[in-house]
Design an enzyme around this catalytic site. Sequence first.
Site, PDB file in Angstrom:
ATOM      1  N   ARG A 146     -15.850  -9.745   4.881  1.00 24.83           N
ATOM      2  CA  ARG A 146     -16.306  -8.402   5.285  1.00 24.83           C
ATOM      3  C   ARG A 146     -17.813  -8.373   5.556  1.00 24.83           C
ATOM      4  O   ARG A 146     -18.490  -7.399   5.208  1.00 24.83           O
ATOM      5  CB  ARG A 146     -15.899  -7.355   4.241  1.00 24.83           C
ATOM      6  CG  ARG A 146     -14.748  -6.483   4.758  1.00 24.83           C
ATOM      7  CD  ARG A 146     -14.385  -5.364   3.809  1.00 24.83           C
ATOM      8  NE  ARG A 146     -13.486  -5.778   2.767  1.00 24.83           N
ATOM      9  CZ  ARG A 146     -13.430  -5.213   1.563  1.00 24.83           C
ATOM     10  NH1 ARG A 146     -14.212  -4.220   1.247  1.00 24.83           N
ATOM     11  NH2 ARG A 146     -12.553  -5.635   0.683  1.00 24.83           N
ATOM     12  N   ARG A 171     -19.986  -1.805   5.824  1.00 25.95           N
ATOM     13  CA  ARG A 171     -20.796  -0.653   5.388  1.00 25.95           C
ATOM     14  C   ARG A 171     -22.072  -0.958   4.618  1.00 25.95           C
ATOM     15  O   ARG A 171     -22.921  -0.096   4.481  1.00 25.95           O
ATOM     16  CB  ARG A 171     -19.910   0.305   4.580  1.00 25.95           C
ATOM     17  CG  ARG A 171     -18.918   1.049   5.452  1.00 25.95           C
ATOM     18  CD  ARG A 171     -17.791   1.629   4.643  1.00 25.95           C
ATOM     19  NE  ARG A 171     -16.986   0.542   4.081  1.00 25.95           N
ATOM     20  CZ  ARG A 171     -15.937   0.717   3.291  1.00 25.95           C
ATOM     21  NH1 ARG A 171     -15.595   1.924   2.942  1.00 25.95           N
ATOM     22  NH2 ARG A 171     -15.252  -0.317   2.858  1.00 25.95           N
ATOM     23  N   ARG A 189     -21.121   3.848  12.744  1.00 25.49           N
ATOM     24  CA  ARG A 189     -19.981   4.587  12.185  1.00 25.49           C
ATOM     25  C   ARG A 189     -20.193   6.096  12.210  1.00 25.49           C
ATOM     26  O   ARG A 189     -19.237   6.861  12.151  1.00 25.49           O
ATOM     27  CB  ARG A 189     -19.708   4.125  10.748  1.00 25.49           C
ATOM     28  CG  ARG A 189     -18.788   2.955  10.641  1.00 25.49           C
ATOM     29  CD  ARG A 189     -17.342   3.319  10.989  1.00 25.49           C
ATOM     30  NE  ARG A 189     -16.597   3.781   9.810  1.00 25.49           N
ATOM     31  CZ  ARG A 189     -16.130   4.995   9.672  1.00 25.49           C
ATOM     32  NH1 ARG A 189     -16.344   5.904  10.592  1.00 25.49           N
ATOM     33  NH2 ARG A 189     -15.455   5.329   8.596  1.00 25.49           N
ATOM     34  N   ASP A 211      -8.826  -5.310  11.655  1.00 24.85           N
ATOM     35  CA  ASP A 211      -8.207  -5.021  10.364  1.00 24.85           C
ATOM     36  C   ASP A 211      -6.849  -5.699  10.278  1.00 24.85           C
ATOM     37  O   ASP A 211      -6.226  -5.983  11.297  1.00 24.85           O
ATOM     38  CB  ASP A 211      -8.045  -3.525  10.134  1.00 24.85           C
ATOM     39  CG  ASP A 211      -7.822  -3.229   8.657  1.00 24.85           C
ATOM     40  OD1 ASP A 211      -8.810  -3.208   7.906  1.00 24.85           O
ATOM     41  OD2 ASP A 211      -6.653  -3.089   8.245  1.00 24.85           O
ATOM     42  N   TYR A 245       1.903  -3.151   2.716  1.00 21.95           N
ATOM     43  CA  TYR A 245       1.375  -1.949   3.366  1.00 21.95           C
ATOM     44  C   TYR A 245       2.463  -1.184   4.105  1.00 21.95           C
ATOM     45  O   TYR A 245       2.497   0.045   4.090  1.00 21.95           O
ATOM     46  CB  TYR A 245       0.237  -2.311   4.323  1.00 21.95           C
ATOM     47  CG  TYR A 245      -1.078  -2.500   3.612  1.00 21.95           C
ATOM     48  CD1 TYR A 245      -1.759  -1.408   3.074  1.00 21.95           C
ATOM     49  CD2 TYR A 245      -1.623  -3.752   3.447  1.00 21.95           C
ATOM     50  CE1 TYR A 245      -2.951  -1.575   2.393  1.00 21.95           C
ATOM     51  CE2 TYR A 245      -2.826  -3.925   2.771  1.00 21.95           C
ATOM     52  CZ  TYR A 245      -3.486  -2.841   2.250  1.00 21.95           C
ATOM     53  OH  TYR A 245      -4.662  -2.999   1.576  1.00 21.95           O
TER      54      TYR A 245
HETATM   55  O1  CP3 Z   1     -14.444  -9.787   7.067  1.00 23.79           O
HETATM   56  C1  CP3 Z   1     -14.877  -9.172   8.051  1.00 23.79           C
HETATM   57  O2  CP3 Z   1     -16.120  -8.941   8.195  1.00 23.79           O
HETATM   58  C2  CP3 Z   1     -13.942  -8.751   9.160  1.00 23.79           C
HETATM   59  C3  CP3 Z   1     -13.442  -7.427   9.119  1.00 23.79           C
HETATM   60  C4  CP3 Z   1     -12.337  -7.041   8.164  1.00 23.79           C
HETATM   61  C5  CP3 Z   1     -12.142  -5.724   7.716  1.00 23.79           C
HETATM   62  N1  CP3 Z   1     -11.000  -5.670   6.983  1.00 23.79           N
HETATM   63  C6  CP3 Z   1     -13.041  -4.607   8.013  1.00 23.79           C
HETATM   64  C7  CP3 Z   1     -12.832  -3.291   7.372  1.00 23.79           C
HETATM   65  C8  CP3 Z   1     -11.316  -7.820   7.623  1.00 23.79           C
HETATM   66  C9  CP3 Z   1     -11.084  -9.320   7.717  1.00 23.79           C
HETATM   67  C10 CP3 Z   1     -10.461  -6.922   6.894  1.00 23.79           C
HETATM   68  C11 CP3 Z   1      -9.222  -7.379   6.241  1.00 23.79           C
HETATM   69  C12 CP3 Z   1      -8.522  -6.432   5.378  1.00 23.79           C
HETATM   70  N2  CP3 Z   1      -8.256  -5.112   5.620  1.00 23.79           N
HETATM   71  C13 CP3 Z   1      -7.899  -6.777   4.170  1.00 23.79           C
HETATM   72  C14 CP3 Z   1      -7.820  -8.168   3.599  1.00 23.79           C
HETATM   73  C15 CP3 Z   1      -9.073  -8.515   2.916  1.00 23.79           C
HETATM   74  C16 CP3 Z   1      -9.067  -8.171   1.495  1.00 23.79           C
HETATM   75  O3  CP3 Z   1      -9.907  -7.327   1.115  1.00 23.79           O
HETATM   76  O4  CP3 Z   1      -8.288  -8.757   0.740  1.00 23.79           O
HETATM   77  C17 CP3 Z   1      -7.300  -5.616   3.647  1.00 23.79           C
HETATM   78  C18 CP3 Z   1      -6.559  -5.521   2.340  1.00 23.79           C
HETATM   79  C19 CP3 Z   1      -7.507  -4.581   4.588  1.00 23.79           C
HETATM   80  C20 CP3 Z   1      -7.003  -3.183   4.526  1.00 23.79           C
HETATM   81  C21 CP3 Z   1      -8.116  -2.247   4.478  1.00 23.79           C
HETATM   82  N3  CP3 Z   1      -8.875  -1.875   5.576  1.00 23.79           N
HETATM   83  C22 CP3 Z   1      -8.624  -1.550   3.366  1.00 23.79           C
HETATM   84  C23 CP3 Z   1      -8.077  -1.677   1.949  1.00 23.79           C
HETATM   85  C24 CP3 Z   1      -9.711  -0.783   3.810  1.00 23.79           C
HETATM   86  C25 CP3 Z   1     -10.570   0.136   2.997  1.00 23.79           C
HETATM   87  C26 CP3 Z   1     -11.639  -0.728   2.406  1.00 23.79           C
HETATM   88  C27 CP3 Z   1     -12.596   0.050   1.543  1.00 23.79           C
HETATM   89  O5  CP3 Z   1     -13.295  -0.663   0.792  1.00 23.79           O
HETATM   90  O6  CP3 Z   1     -12.712   1.268   1.647  1.00 23.79           O
HETATM   91  C28 CP3 Z   1      -9.856  -1.004   5.198  1.00 23.79           C
HETATM   92  C29 CP3 Z   1     -10.877  -0.439   6.096  1.00 23.79           C
HETATM   93  C30 CP3 Z   1     -11.918  -1.424   6.531  1.00 23.79           C
HETATM   94  N4  CP3 Z   1     -11.644  -2.684   7.006  1.00 23.79           N
HETATM   95  C31 CP3 Z   1     -13.324  -1.213   6.567  1.00 23.79           C
HETATM   96  C32 CP3 Z   1     -13.902  -2.362   7.114  1.00 23.79           C
HETATM   97  C33 CP3 Z   1     -15.361  -2.620   7.413  1.00 23.79           C
HETATM   98  C34 CP3 Z   1     -14.036   0.064   6.168  1.00 23.79           C
HETATM   99  C35 CP3 Z   1     -13.970   0.988   7.355  1.00 23.79           C
HETATM  100  C36 CP3 Z   1     -15.056   2.023   7.385  1.00 23.79           C
HETATM  101  O7  CP3 Z   1     -14.865   3.078   6.769  1.00 23.79           O
HETATM  102  O8  CP3 Z   1     -16.071   1.765   8.041  1.00 23.79           O
END
Ligand code: CP3
Length: 340
Positions: free
Chosen positions: A23, A27, A36, A72, A147
Amino acid sequence: MNDRFLRACRGQAVDRTPLWIMRQAGRYLPEYRELRERHGFAALYREPELAARVTLQPLDRFDLDAAILFSDILVPAEAMGFRVRFDPGPVLDAPVRSAADVDRIGDVDVEAEVPYVFDAIRLLRRELATRVPLIGFAASPFTLAVYLVEGGGSRRFEHVKALLFGEPETAHRLLDRLTEVTARYLEAQIRAGAQAVQLFDSWGGILGRNEYRELALPYARRVLERISGLGAPRIFFALDLAHALTDVGESGADVIGVDWRLPLDEAAQRLGRPHVLQGNLDPCVLYAPPERIREHVGRVLDSARALPGHVFNLGHGIHPDTPVASVEVLVEAVASASRR
Ligand code: CP3
């Protein structure tokens, strides 16, 4: 091009340990938060120009050794026709709860359904040409199933576990379909230009070892097998799976990503056969002062000495409230302490 990430994935010699951060675009970066304010998260990954811009943000700031496509793990769900929104975690309108729901999931032409993913990859490869390699990714079939069945995040995972234990045939049929979609999705990412891929098994750890062996690992293995021989190293990220690492060692991946719960040398022992490992600094170390960050980076590097290869990363995604200055310390510490 800086190829130390790809070299380390292949177990080849490197001048220092490569580093990327799960990630890494997100943020904790002020420039991400600024974008954003004007665009929803989904708009950022659905618009190739924006997805590419966000992907490059951390690379313009830090000396990282790989880029990861900004997207995502729920994108394949969109390709299958599910409506997904983010609040901030993913929420599905109509979760999968029955055999009839599973039967509605048909064959998916991922390139036609989510072309923006592959357009973003092609765009990024042009922009990254002389910089660093690009990583693509997907969720493991089991993690995606969690999911789809829960309809979002969960605490007890009662819906997906009710399906697994109550209707195993339906669960296997769902996993089978998700395996096909995921394999095609990663194959298409590699063909569009992804130079490595990471399969996120973010929820495999909710299963006991027997269930992991029966319902999660075989499907991840099949995905990894389908994309072998395409020239892109395959990383398998195993979160919360210390109790099943011996099984993870059977995944067939080129690199195993591990969380922070075990030192890398102990994780290697449990994996059973030699693997290049990726990880595994606790993301919360980045809340500590610089000297402590350097000390913990040193511990991770020490625990990696005997491995056939090491890619430095956090043990899970970087937290949104991480100080940017801590990431600067991390990048500097990994580079200076691992130089050969
Ligand atoms: O790694 C990277 O920089 C690439 C981008 C990336 C995101 N999500 C960006 C994101 C990757 C590889 C993911 C994978 C992802 N998404 C996973 C597997 C990784 C892990 O954590 O085990 C999962 C479980 C998700 C599902 C998901 N998407 C969740 C649980 C969330 C909320 C996260 C939170 O902390 O609030 C998201 C949204 C998300 N995916 C954000 C980002 C930057 C936040 C979006 C925002 O509000 O800007």
